[in-house]
Motif scaffolding. Sequence first.
Motif, PDB file in Angstrom:
ATOM      1  N   THR A 237       0.809  -1.224   0.000  1.00  0.00           N
ATOM      2  CA  THR A 237       0.000   0.000   0.000  1.00  0.00           C
ATOM      3  C   THR A 237       0.835   1.264   0.000  1.00  0.00           C
ATOM      4  N   GLY A 238       2.010   1.211   0.652  1.00  0.00           N
ATOM      5  CA  GLY A 238       2.658   2.454   1.023  1.00  0.00           C
ATOM      6  C   GLY A 238       1.944   3.015   2.241  1.00  0.00           C
ATOM      7  N   SER A 239       2.210   4.285   2.567  1.00  0.00           N
ATOM      8  CA  SER A 239       1.645   4.899   3.772  1.00  0.00           C
ATOM      9  C   SER A 239       0.122   4.869   3.745  1.00  0.00           C
ATOM     10  N   MET A 240      -0.465   4.493   4.877  1.00  0.00           N
ATOM     11  CA  MET A 240      -1.924   4.356   4.978  1.00  0.00           C
ATOM     12  C   MET A 240      -2.348   4.591   6.416  1.00  0.00           C
ATOM     13  N   ASP A 241      -3.457   5.287   6.604  1.00  0.00           N
ATOM     14  CA  ASP A 241      -4.022   5.513   7.932  1.00  0.00           C
ATOM     15  C   ASP A 241      -4.288   4.153   8.601  1.00  0.00           C
ATOM     16  N   VAL A 242      -3.779   3.984   9.827  1.00  0.00           N
ATOM     17  CA  VAL A 242      -3.975   2.722  10.550  1.00  0.00           C
ATOM     18  C   VAL A 242      -5.460   2.410  10.713  1.00  0.00           C
ATOM     19  N   ALA A 243      -6.278   3.446  10.960  1.00  0.00           N
ATOM     20  CA  ALA A 243      -7.712   3.223  11.137  1.00  0.00           C
ATOM     21  C   ALA A 243      -8.346   2.695   9.842  1.00  0.00           C
ATOM     22  N   ALA A 244      -7.847   3.169   8.688  1.00  0.00           N
ATOM     23  CA  ALA A 244      -8.351   2.664   7.404  1.00  0.00           C
ATOM     24  C   ALA A 244      -7.964   1.196   7.229  1.00  0.00           C
ATOM     25  N   MET A 246      -7.512  -0.954   9.677  1.00  0.00           N
ATOM     26  CA  MET A 246      -8.362  -1.719  10.587  1.00  0.00           C
ATOM     27  C   MET A 246      -9.783  -1.851  10.031  1.00  0.00           C
ATOM     28  N   ALA A 247     -10.240  -0.837   9.322  1.00  0.00           N
ATOM     29  CA  ALA A 247     -11.559  -0.914   8.679  1.00  0.00           C
ATOM     30  C   ALA A 247     -11.567  -2.003   7.612  1.00  0.00           C
ATOM     31  N   ASP A 256      -6.535 -12.160  12.003  1.00  0.00           N
ATOM     32  CA  ASP A 256      -5.456 -11.708  12.881  1.00  0.00           C
ATOM     33  C   ASP A 256      -4.592 -10.655  12.194  1.00  0.00           C
ATOM     34  N   ASP A 257      -3.729 -10.036  12.996  1.00  0.00           N
ATOM     35  CA  ASP A 257      -2.920  -8.922  12.514  1.00  0.00           C
ATOM     36  C   ASP A 257      -1.892  -9.354  11.466  1.00  0.00           C
ATOM     37  N   VAL A 258      -1.358 -10.564  11.609  1.00  0.00           N
ATOM     38  CA  VAL A 258      -0.373 -11.051  10.634  1.00  0.00           C
ATOM     39  C   VAL A 258      -1.013 -11.175   9.254  1.00  0.00           C
ATOM     40  N   GLU A 259      -2.250 -11.664   9.213  1.00  0.00           N
ATOM     41  CA  GLU A 259      -2.951 -11.777   7.932  1.00  0.00           C
ATOM     42  C   GLU A 259      -3.263 -10.404   7.347  1.00  0.00           C
ATOM     43  N   LEU A 260      -3.574  -9.445   8.220  1.00  0.00           N
ATOM     44  CA  LEU A 260      -3.789  -8.072   7.742  1.00  0.00           C
ATOM     45  C   LEU A 260      -2.501  -7.516   7.144  1.00  0.00           C
ATOM     46  N   GLU A 261      -1.403  -7.729   7.846  1.00  0.00           N
ATOM     47  CA  GLU A 261      -0.105  -7.265   7.356  1.00  0.00           C
ATOM     48  C   GLU A 261       0.235  -7.921   6.016  1.00  0.00           C
ATOM     49  N   ARG A 262      -0.076  -9.216   5.917  1.00  0.00           N
ATOM     50  CA  ARG A 262       0.171  -9.935   4.665  1.00  0.00           C
ATOM     51  C   ARG A 262      -0.667  -9.336   3.527  1.00  0.00           C
ATOM     52  N   TYR A 263      -1.935  -9.032   3.827  1.00  0.00           N
ATOM     53  CA  TYR A 263      -2.818  -8.447   2.816  1.00  0.00           C
ATOM     54  C   TYR A 263      -2.280  -7.096   2.341  1.00  0.00           C
ATOM     55  N   LEU A 264      -1.868  -6.239   3.265  1.00  0.00           N
ATOM     56  CA  LEU A 264      -1.378  -4.905   2.908  1.00  0.00           C
ATOM     57  C   LEU A 264      -0.055  -4.969   2.153  1.00  0.00           C
ATOM     58  N   ASN A 265       0.727  -6.026   2.397  1.00  0.00           N
ATOM     59  CA  ASN A 265       2.012  -6.199   1.726  1.00  0.00           C
ATOM     60  C   ASN A 265       1.907  -6.926   0.395  1.00  0.00           C
ATOM     61  N   LYS A 266       0.925  -7.830   0.270  1.00  0.00           N
ATOM     62  CA  LYS A 266       0.898  -8.736  -0.877  1.00  0.00           C
ATOM     63  C   LYS A 266      -0.256  -8.529  -1.861  1.00  0.00           C
TER      64      LYS A 266
END
Length: 395
Positions: A237-244, A246-247, A256-266
């Motif tokens: 994504t690059g820089s993104m509002d944390v609240a966005a 989480m939405a 879980d957070d690891v899957e969220l991180e994976r989604y934003l990275n991949k």
Amino acid sequence: MESERLILITNPGSSSRKYALYKGMNELCSLHFEFEGKKIVYTLKSGDQKKKVVTDFKALSEVAGNLEEILIEEEFLGGVSKLSAILARVVAPGVYFANDHIVDKECFKELEIARTRAPLHVPVVMDEIIELKKRFDSVPVIEISDSNFHNSRPELAKAYCIDQKLAEKFDIKKWGFHGLSVGSVVRYMKQSEILPEKVVVCHIGSGASITAVYKGKSHDTTMGYTPLEGVMMATRTGSMDVAAAMAMKRALKIEDDVELERYLNKQCGLLGVSGVSDDLRTVIQLRDEGDKMGSFAYSLYIYRLQACISQMIASMGGVDALVFTATIGERSDDVRRQVIQKMKYLGLELDAEKNTGEMPERHTLISSEESKPIYVVRTDETSEMIERANLILAD
């Protein structure tokens, strides 16, 4: 003698394993292991020679344990030809991994901590190091920090706007990455006597970052605690509002957070916005064919690059030269042209012919006569790793 050292460099990925064997600064061979169908094959390159070999390996995790045998069989190791060191680039947040280290018990302890902090980046390289240590037990393994070049930044450029006592306690800072690439560019420009006081280095590959270099040292950079922050990338994504973010987690029912991180990275960046591909060449083709989301993805990509370049220029109070490097930065005249087109007010303007011409040298000047210098400089992360390792091996 540094020129006689045999150094193996490992670059493990989620779907491949890459190795390069060097004698001094000269590459003897490279090996690229990957799946073709259900088989793991490796491509061996040495000089002008290239061959592909099908292996019996069932998983990429088996490669490291069999690497010595392959290098002996291919006649690059054996007899008096013994490894001096193995180098592994480590991309991880924290004070410890802002520096290079010989891998020992303390380093493994820090890697275990880093696994939880950077679950997408650390586990693969850590597992690779473990296997290589088992197989080459008498050879020093050195982790080379991809953040080290950015240690020179002022504290203002490293800080997030949070309680600074907590930031210190938990190592929550902007560590910055692509330091090996930017460091190699700066080293080359110094040696070539083309490094002015204020330079912006644009590392644009599948991962991308922009770095302000002031008097030869990192002054600010766009990547943060992990490589997710900063400009839009191939799948990040690059820089993104944390609240966005989480939405998105709630909307997609990510558990879980690891899957969220994976989604934003991949699954984001060019891939997410275009809905088709993470390959910029495909996105440009979509744009040229009039595809709406392909055009939007490309425009957003350029816009974010321009915004971050301007941010880096502001951090230094001006700019004397701009550099494009890494795969896209070095190869895409379209990206360079689009990025620079709004920067005439900064004294930056391309020469159209130079920008699209052949670039066989390590650096090419592509600016117009009236412009401040704009360069394309070929990055050389491997040489930078070896230079850094030699400092440790000399102690």
